[in-house]
Write a protein that holds these residues in place. Structure first.
Motif, short mmCIF file in Angstrom:
data_model
loop_
_atom_site.label_atom_id
_atom_site.label_comp_id
_atom_site.label_asym_id
_atom_site.label_seq_id
_atom_site.Cartn_x
_atom_site.Cartn_y
_atom_site.Cartn_z
N ALA A 74 1.60 9.48 3.35
CA ALA A 74 1.68 8.10 3.00
C ALA A 74 2.87 7.33 3.88
O ALA A 74 2.53 6.16 4.25
CB ALA A 74 1.69 7.68 1.27
N ALA A 77 0.89 14.71 0.80
CA ALA A 77 0.28 13.36 0.36
C ALA A 77 1.36 12.31 0.57
O ALA A 77 1.13 11.12 1.21
CB ALA A 77 -0.38 13.38 -0.91
N PHE A 127 0.81 -1.20 -0.07
CA PHE A 127 -0.03 -0.09 -0.03
C PHE A 127 0.66 1.13 0.17
O PHE A 127 0.65 2.19 -0.78
CB PHE A 127 -0.98 -0.03 1.29
CG PHE A 127 -2.26 -0.89 1.09
CD1 PHE A 127 -2.82 -0.68 -0.04
CD2 PHE A 127 -2.74 -1.53 2.16
CE1 PHE A 127 -3.91 -1.79 -0.30
CE2 PHE A 127 -3.67 -2.43 2.03
CZ PHE A 127 -4.22 -2.52 1.02
N PHE A 160 -3.56 9.97 2.91
CA PHE A 160 -3.59 10.35 1.58
C PHE A 160 -4.44 11.72 1.47
O PHE A 160 -3.97 12.75 1.06
CB PHE A 160 -3.82 9.22 0.48
CG PHE A 160 -3.30 9.74 -0.89
CD1 PHE A 160 -1.91 9.69 -1.41
CD2 PHE A 160 -4.29 10.23 -1.87
CE1 PHE A 160 -1.37 9.94 -2.46
CE2 PHE A 160 -3.82 10.80 -2.80
CZ PHE A 160 -2.46 10.52 -3.11
N PHE A 194 -5.57 -0.15 4.58
CA PHE A 194 -6.13 0.34 3.53
C PHE A 194 -6.85 1.62 3.69
O PHE A 194 -6.56 2.75 3.22
CB PHE A 194 -7.08 -0.46 2.66
CG PHE A 194 -7.31 0.04 1.06
CD1 PHE A 194 -6.49 0.26 0.27
CD2 PHE A 194 -8.76 0.63 1.10
CE1 PHE A 194 -6.72 0.80 -0.92
CE2 PHE A 194 -9.09 1.19 -0.11
CZ PHE A 194 -8.08 1.26 -1.05
N TRP A 242 3.02 4.40 6.91
CA TRP A 242 3.56 3.31 7.03
C TRP A 242 4.55 3.11 8.13
O TRP A 242 4.37 2.02 8.79
CB TRP A 242 4.63 3.08 5.56
CG TRP A 242 5.32 2.03 5.26
CD1 TRP A 242 4.69 0.74 5.78
CD2 TRP A 242 6.67 1.64 5.16
NE1 TRP A 242 5.69 -0.22 5.45
CE2 TRP A 242 6.80 0.41 4.73
CE3 TRP A 242 7.76 2.66 4.73
CZ2 TRP A 242 7.93 -0.04 4.60
CZ3 TRP A 242 8.92 2.26 4.33
CH2 TRP A 242 9.12 0.72 4.10
N TYR A 249 2.07 6.98 -6.22
CA TYR A 249 1.24 8.09 -6.85
C TYR A 249 1.50 9.44 -6.48
O TYR A 249 1.29 10.42 -7.21
CB TYR A 249 -0.32 7.53 -6.47
CG TYR A 249 -1.42 8.26 -7.03
CD1 TYR A 249 -1.47 8.45 -8.45
CD2 TYR A 249 -2.24 9.26 -6.22
CE1 TYR A 249 -2.59 9.15 -9.05
CE2 TYR A 249 -3.23 9.95 -7.01
CZ TYR A 249 -3.33 9.93 -8.35
OH TYR A 249 -4.17 10.91 -8.85
N ALA A 250 1.76 9.75 -5.01
CA ALA A 250 1.69 10.90 -4.78
C ALA A 250 3.15 11.54 -5.48
O ALA A 250 3.05 12.97 -5.67
CB ALA A 250 2.03 11.02 -3.11
N TYR A 293 -4.34 4.32 4.82
CA TYR A 293 -3.47 4.96 3.90
C TYR A 293 -4.51 6.14 3.28
O TYR A 293 -3.97 7.12 2.96
CB TYR A 293 -3.06 3.90 2.75
CG TYR A 293 -1.74 3.44 3.13
CD1 TYR A 293 -0.54 4.19 3.06
CD2 TYR A 293 -1.68 1.92 3.70
CE1 TYR A 293 0.68 3.77 3.47
CE2 TYR A 293 -0.43 1.47 3.81
CZ TYR A 293 0.67 2.35 4.01
OH TYR A 293 1.93 1.74 4.30
N CYS A 294 -5.85 5.61 2.90
CA CYS A 294 -6.72 6.45 2.24
C CYS A 294 -6.85 7.78 3.06
O CYS A 294 -6.55 8.82 2.38
CB CYS A 294 -8.02 5.75 2.05
SG CYS A 294 -8.05 4.45 0.65
N ILE A 335 2.13 1.74 -3.39
CA ILE A 335 1.21 2.44 -4.19
C ILE A 335 0.92 3.88 -4.16
O ILE A 335 0.96 4.69 -4.85
CB ILE A 335 0.03 1.62 -4.21
CG1 ILE A 335 0.21 0.39 -4.80
CG2 ILE A 335 -1.19 2.10 -5.10
CD1 ILE A 335 -0.84 -0.76 -4.25
N PHE A 336 0.82 4.07 -2.69
CA PHE A 336 0.22 5.62 -2.42
C PHE A 336 1.37 6.58 -2.47
O PHE A 336 1.13 7.68 -2.93
CB PHE A 336 -0.45 5.66 -1.09
CG PHE A 336 -1.61 5.35 -0.80
CD1 PHE A 336 -2.75 5.97 -0.85
CD2 PHE A 336 -2.10 3.79 -0.72
CE1 PHE A 336 -4.02 6.03 -0.72
CE2 PHE A 336 -3.36 3.46 -0.59
CZ PHE A 336 -4.32 4.42 -0.60
#
Lengths: 277, 171
Positions: free
Chosen positions: B79, B75, A16, B58, B51, B83, A23-24, B54-55, A19-20
């Motif tokens: 993230a 952002a 995750f 972000f 998940f 983590w 993208y950022a 993270y959302c 991915i995040f």
């Protein structure tokens, strides 16, 4: 397959994150001009010096060609010098221009990297801030225009080539003097450009020469190319004229960066009139 | 459950508003700039699915970015923060505590754990943030100084916040 799924599930935090974070970072590079400029850019010191080293070798291979080009240019300049030096009755009464005549200085630069096959092409030159090059200066070669300086580092500069979807250069037709903006347009041929915004009533002849108009960064009267086809998009109030560019982009070796001495003064004046109006 | 949701929503609004209207204008000579909005991500319930975490992180980062005109920088840092939070919680907390909806707030967790949690994750967040912002390794010691000073600044503000809303042992 099952094992793969197990691994993905076990380390899902990490995936995750990738991915995040990815993208950022993509957003960062896409949307912030500074990061974009420094991330993928050949004026970046490392890539620039690598190109310079390769180019030092390559330049030997092209010596003959470059020599011929320079000799031709020399001949042309000598011819013009003759005209200037010739005793002429008109010259006798001439008044010296108070501006000092010299408005443009030229910095000679070598091309260290060039592309013509992309949709947006860039060129790297071996002259930078140290040599007085600034963002937004025009770049020409002995027989045409090349582009506009986009980024400058200490020793290198990148040029947004004329072969770039966003480059616009003000150019004028030889006979009528009508001016429009020259762009590469939607083709992929490094030798063709499109002259837009020429009004419909102007008579354009095929083979007519096109020069810079002097309204943009370039001095007036630099050859751009020849008209090869007119009125491509009919039914509009403007003509689209296809121009064969005189610059040979595929074997660009030496270029001149145009330093406009009066650029600050001009911009100040123009911004003043914008404010008033 | 609804209470947790409500509290976090309020916390999100207040912290982001404070960040973009107050803390954006605070700083010590460009060397230390506080980012206490990350407290929102830090205080999400322990058992939150990765998940979702993270959302939310972000989303927080993007919101702050929108105000800072640096799309993506915060952002990315958030993230990274998420983590770091997951790793820290996995290493330090017992597995049975993972599953509940406890908010890791001072008063429900010991001070030492809380302090370590906040400072390590903040350091991680700030490193990513300032590295991405400068985006070059030139003047590296300057960046490092900025990271550490900002980190201290942020941690102090976060601890002040936490003490302000400190309630003794509500377990």
């Amino acid at each position: 397959m099952k094992n793969l799924w197990l691994i993905l599930n076990k380390y899902n935090a990490f995936f995750f994150f990738v991915i995040f974070f990815g993208y950022a970072v993509y957003l960062v590079v896409q949307n912030n001009s500074f990061q974009r400029a420094s991330a993928v850019n050949s004026s970046n010191e490392f890539i620039g010096s690598a190109y310079a080293r390769i180019n030092a070798w390559q330049s030997y291979l092209n010596l003959r060609e470059v020599n011929t080009q320079l000799a031709e240019e020399n001949a042309g300049l000598r011819e013009r010098l003759q005209l200037l030096a010739a005793p002429d009755s008109i010259v006798g009464g001439a008044v010296t221009d108070s501006m000092g005549n010299i408005r443009y200085r030229y910095v000679v630069a070598k091309v260290t990297n060039n592309s013509i096959h992309q949709k947006n092409n860039y060129i790297t030159l071996d002259k930078g801030r140290k040599h007085g090059v600034k963002k937004g200066m025009g770049v020409i070669t002995s027989n045409g225009i090349v582009g506009i300086v986009l980024n400058v580092s200490e020793h290198f500069a990148t040029v947004q080539s004329l072969l770039h979807s966003e480059t616009r250069v003000s150019a004028a037709l030889e006979d009528s003097g009508a001016f429009g903006s020259l762009m590469w347009g939607d083709n992929y041929d490094a030798q063709l450009g499109i002259l837009k915004d020429i009004p419909n009533h102007v008579k354009v002849r095929e083979g007519e020469r096109v020069f810079t108009s002097g309204f943009s960064l370039f001095p007036q009267g630099i050859p751009v190319g020849n008209v090869i086809q007119t009125g491509i998009a009919g039914g509009d109030s403007f003509l689209d004229i296809r121009v064969k560019l005189s610059t040979q982009f595929h074997n660009l070796k030496q270029v001149y960066i145009v330093v406009d001495i009066l650029t600050d003064e001009k911009e100040m004046l123009e911004s003043q009139s914008e404010n008033d109006g | 459950m609804a209470k947790v949701f409500l509290y976090n929503t309020i916390r999100f609004c207040v912290l982001v508003a404070l960040q973009v209207f107050l803390f954006k204008n605070m700083g010590y000579y460009n060397l230390a700039t506080p980012f206490p909005y990350i407290l929102f991500v830090l205080l999400l319930p322990v058992g939150i699915p990765n998940f979702v975490l993270y959302c939310l992180a972000f989303l927080t980062g993007i919101t702050v970015d929108a105000f800072y005109d640096t799309l993506g920088v915060n952002a990315a840092a958030c993230a990274a923060l998420a983590w770091g939070r997951i790793l820290f919680i996995r290493i330090t907390l017992q597995s049975d505590q993972h599953e509940n909806y406890m908010t890791p707030l001072l008063g429900t967790v010991p001070f030492r754990w809380y302090f370590l949690y906040v400072s390590l994750t903040t350091l991680f967040h700030h490193s990513v943030l300032f590295m991405l912002e400068t985006f070059t390794f030139h003047h590296f010691h300057y960046t490092i100084t900025r990271i550490f000073l900002s980190c201290i600044f942020t941690v102090v503000i976060i601890l002040l916040f936490s003490l302000l809303f400190y309630r003794k042992k509500q377990r």
